[in-house]
Scaffold this motif. Sequence first.
Motif, mmCIF file in Angstrom:
data_model
loop_
_atom_site.group_PDB
_atom_site.id
_atom_site.type_symbol
_atom_site.label_atom_id
_atom_site.label_comp_id
_atom_site.label_asym_id
_atom_site.label_seq_id
_atom_site.Cartn_x
_atom_site.Cartn_y
_atom_site.Cartn_z
ATOM 1 N N LEU A 269 1.093 -0.944 0.406
ATOM 2 C CA LEU A 269 0.225 0.120 0.062
ATOM 3 C C LEU A 269 1.087 1.400 -0.066
ATOM 4 N N GLY A 270 0.708 2.130 -0.749
ATOM 5 C CA GLY A 270 1.743 2.957 -1.098
ATOM 6 C C GLY A 270 0.705 4.381 -0.732
ATOM 7 N N GLY A 271 2.239 5.266 -0.649
ATOM 8 C CA GLY A 271 1.549 6.635 -0.319
ATOM 9 C C GLY A 271 0.708 7.232 1.110
ATOM 10 N N VAL A 272 1.091 6.086 1.659
ATOM 11 C CA VAL A 272 0.751 5.827 3.568
ATOM 12 C C VAL A 272 1.523 7.368 4.114
ATOM 13 N N PRO A 273 1.195 8.042 4.898
ATOM 14 C CA PRO A 273 1.396 8.302 6.067
ATOM 15 C C PRO A 273 1.715 8.214 7.260
ATOM 16 N N VAL A 274 3.611 7.969 7.085
ATOM 17 C CA VAL A 274 3.621 7.413 8.788
ATOM 18 C C VAL A 274 4.625 8.087 9.320
ATOM 19 N N VAL A 275 4.494 8.448 10.493
ATOM 20 C CA VAL A 275 5.152 8.915 11.125
ATOM 21 C C VAL A 275 5.687 8.440 12.536
ATOM 22 N N VAL A 276 6.952 9.236 12.452
ATOM 23 C CA VAL A 276 7.890 8.066 13.612
ATOM 24 C C VAL A 276 8.461 9.372 15.142
ATOM 25 N N ARG A 277 7.757 8.990 16.758
ATOM 26 C CA ARG A 277 8.379 10.102 17.604
ATOM 27 C C ARG A 277 8.973 9.232 18.386
ATOM 28 N N THR A 278 9.616 9.520 19.392
ATOM 29 C CA THR A 278 10.147 10.039 20.266
ATOM 30 C C THR A 278 9.674 9.563 21.651
ATOM 31 N N ASN A 279 10.343 8.792 23.327
ATOM 32 C CA ASN A 279 9.375 8.403 23.729
ATOM 33 C C ASN A 279 9.012 9.422 24.688
ATOM 34 N N THR A 280 9.758 11.510 23.977
ATOM 35 C CA THR A 280 9.036 12.213 24.855
ATOM 36 C C THR A 280 7.836 12.746 23.960
ATOM 37 N N ASN B 283 18.374 7.631 16.241
ATOM 38 C CA ASN B 283 19.892 7.308 16.872
ATOM 39 C C ASN B 283 18.927 6.097 18.280
ATOM 40 N N ALA B 284 20.067 5.267 18.903
ATOM 41 C CA ALA B 284 19.276 4.278 19.292
ATOM 42 C C ALA B 284 18.584 4.356 20.680
ATOM 43 N N GLY B 285 17.050 4.017 20.986
ATOM 44 C CA GLY B 285 16.342 4.247 21.467
ATOM 45 C C GLY B 285 15.077 3.644 20.922
ATOM 46 N N THR B 286 13.490 4.367 21.947
ATOM 47 C CA THR B 286 12.329 3.625 21.575
ATOM 48 C C THR B 286 11.860 4.620 21.133
ATOM 49 N N TYR B 287 11.233 3.972 19.953
ATOM 50 C CA TYR B 287 10.021 4.941 18.118
ATOM 51 C C TYR B 287 8.660 4.642 18.781
ATOM 52 N N THR B 288 7.773 5.118 18.525
ATOM 53 C CA THR B 288 7.057 5.190 18.541
ATOM 54 C C THR B 288 6.590 5.466 16.779
ATOM 55 N N TYR B 289 5.764 4.292 16.369
ATOM 56 C CA TYR B 289 4.995 4.977 15.121
ATOM 57 C C TYR B 289 3.710 4.866 14.706
ATOM 58 N N GLU B 290 3.089 6.127 14.218
ATOM 59 C CA GLU B 290 1.651 5.615 13.671
ATOM 60 C C GLU B 290 1.083 6.131 12.161
ATOM 61 N N LEU B 291 0.411 4.990 12.444
ATOM 62 C CA LEU B 291 -0.299 5.542 10.188
ATOM 63 C C LEU B 291 -1.130 6.581 10.797
ATOM 64 N N ASN B 292 -1.369 7.092 9.674
ATOM 65 C CA ASN B 292 -2.297 8.515 9.020
ATOM 66 C C ASN B 292 -2.873 8.799 8.104
ATOM 67 N N ARG B 293 -3.872 8.156 7.372
ATOM 68 C CA ARG B 293 -4.340 8.140 6.019
ATOM 69 C C ARG B 293 -6.327 8.526 6.993
ATOM 70 N N ALA B 294 -6.754 9.126 6.678
ATOM 71 C CA ALA B 294 -8.192 8.942 6.496
ATOM 72 C C ALA B 294 -9.315 7.990 6.174
ATOM 73 N N GLY B 295 -9.544 7.736 7.004
ATOM 74 C CA GLY B 295 -11.018 6.258 6.325
ATOM 75 C C GLY B 295 -9.912 4.714 6.594
#
Length: 530
Positions: free
Chosen positions: A280-291, A312-324
């Motif tokens: 599935l192409g064109g899906v926005p993905v955001v990676v956030r730090t533990n803060t 940098n090595a550490g803990t991250y959270t990714y989330e997808l964001n496409r309406a519907g």
Amino acid sequence: MRPGSLLRAEGSLVPRCARRARHSPGRAPRTGTTRPPAQRRHRDLPGRRTATRADPGPLRGGLVRARPGRARDPSGDWAQRSGLKRAGPEADDPSVTPRPAAPASRDAGMTLVEVMVALVLFAIMSTAVLNMVMNAQRLTRYDAARVVANNLATRELEIVRDTFFGPTRGPDRVLLNTAENPSPLPGGRVGDPLVVDGIAFTVTRTAEWAQVDTRAASTCDEGSNVELAYLRVRVRVTWPKMGDRPPVQMDTTMTPAKGTYSAFTGHLGLKVIDQLGEPLGGVPVVVRTNTNAVAASGRTSSDGCVLFPFLNAGTYTYELNRAGYVTPAGDPAGKTTVQVQSGQLWRGIAEYAQSATVDVTFTTREGFGLPPANQQIPVSLGNSALKPSGVKAYPGTGNARSLTSLWPYPSGYTLWAGNCLGNDPKDLGDPPVAVEPGQTATTTVRLAPLTVRAPVGTTITAKQAVDSSCPAGATVIVGQVPASGVLAASLPTGLWRLTRSGSSTTRDVTLAPDDPEATAPLPTPPTVTF
């Protein structure tokens, strides 16, 4: 008439044949006055008129042409059919055989059929020529557009190369993963099509880091212990009315200078697929730090991969964001926490698809009522792929529901009323409801009929025992007994304990829905008497 066959005599043209006839031996000359040349007939072409309008006179053998329909030869029909009549002293000589008139030419003029055939041939030839001209124009326009598309692709690669090797920018400034129209023309905006000569071109650029000697089609398919060494860039240009012709595509690779990145950084790669397992192409993905700070962002490419290198090595959270769109759990964001380690690539797969909706309506046997609309009766959906138990309940009130944010399983869902273990009708349930991404399916859920005999005006309440699926059990107000003393009601399938208001007496009853394949007469529903 052959050249030289006319002789000039006494100021007029006399046919040579006439001259020979007058002086031929053994043939008596004609008596009387010689006709003017304009009134003579050629000997070689009997029946043919000369250029004069005068009377052509008698034909050879003493015959003259008569006007059609006016022959008066006493011999009968022959004169009418041939249009000739005898004249002169030989008119009554039966030994003289008249020569019939030459038939009228069949090629004189054009008939309607010939005109229509000519028009059809002209139309066919015109259509073929017109198609050739239109195809030539279309090919010329395509060639011109393709030249422009090649120039735009080359321009995009040069912009990326300039950014990658620029002393004030560098590889970190290159927008990774997939970007659409990232470099607008003068006066344009990022993301808008590039308009040249009235044609709107779309430039799609994909940039991904890859390791040395990789054989994987996508970085997301490579191993976990990787060392990213170069940047792969692909530019694809499309435009309207391309037809079945391929787009313009150019590829290149870029390698940063040694020591540009630290060996203690890691990478995060995510591949997004739909309900059929397709990228599935064109899906926005955001990676956030533990803060909760944004560490990186991007869009999946056509192969469904999105790569976030040199983190940098550490803990991250990714989330997808496409309406519907939702995950199989019905989560629109699909947040997932990952651990990035130095020198390694974390790889993961996320399922993400356009959500489906199911509109549900409770039904029961004719003559029986539904529970009051304010009663809390959950609707359960069953599919073996649902985690962890293959069943998911949607609470709600009312006899008509709309279940949204559903994962579009190709096998569909089975539905029933209630969320306790005993509410599942199993083999007596309705067939699965097929769902499609972005579509709404409509179905009904059947309740089991029930007859209650109790004092008029009393309220009947039904309770269901506690089990692992419904820890709090279930309580439903069945209804109030009418003046007839008989309440025809309905409840979800399962074992119920009934009570009436003003009394501690209870009655247990097991309910089952009507068999959807059963024919009339249907079995008598259970009856409870207080």
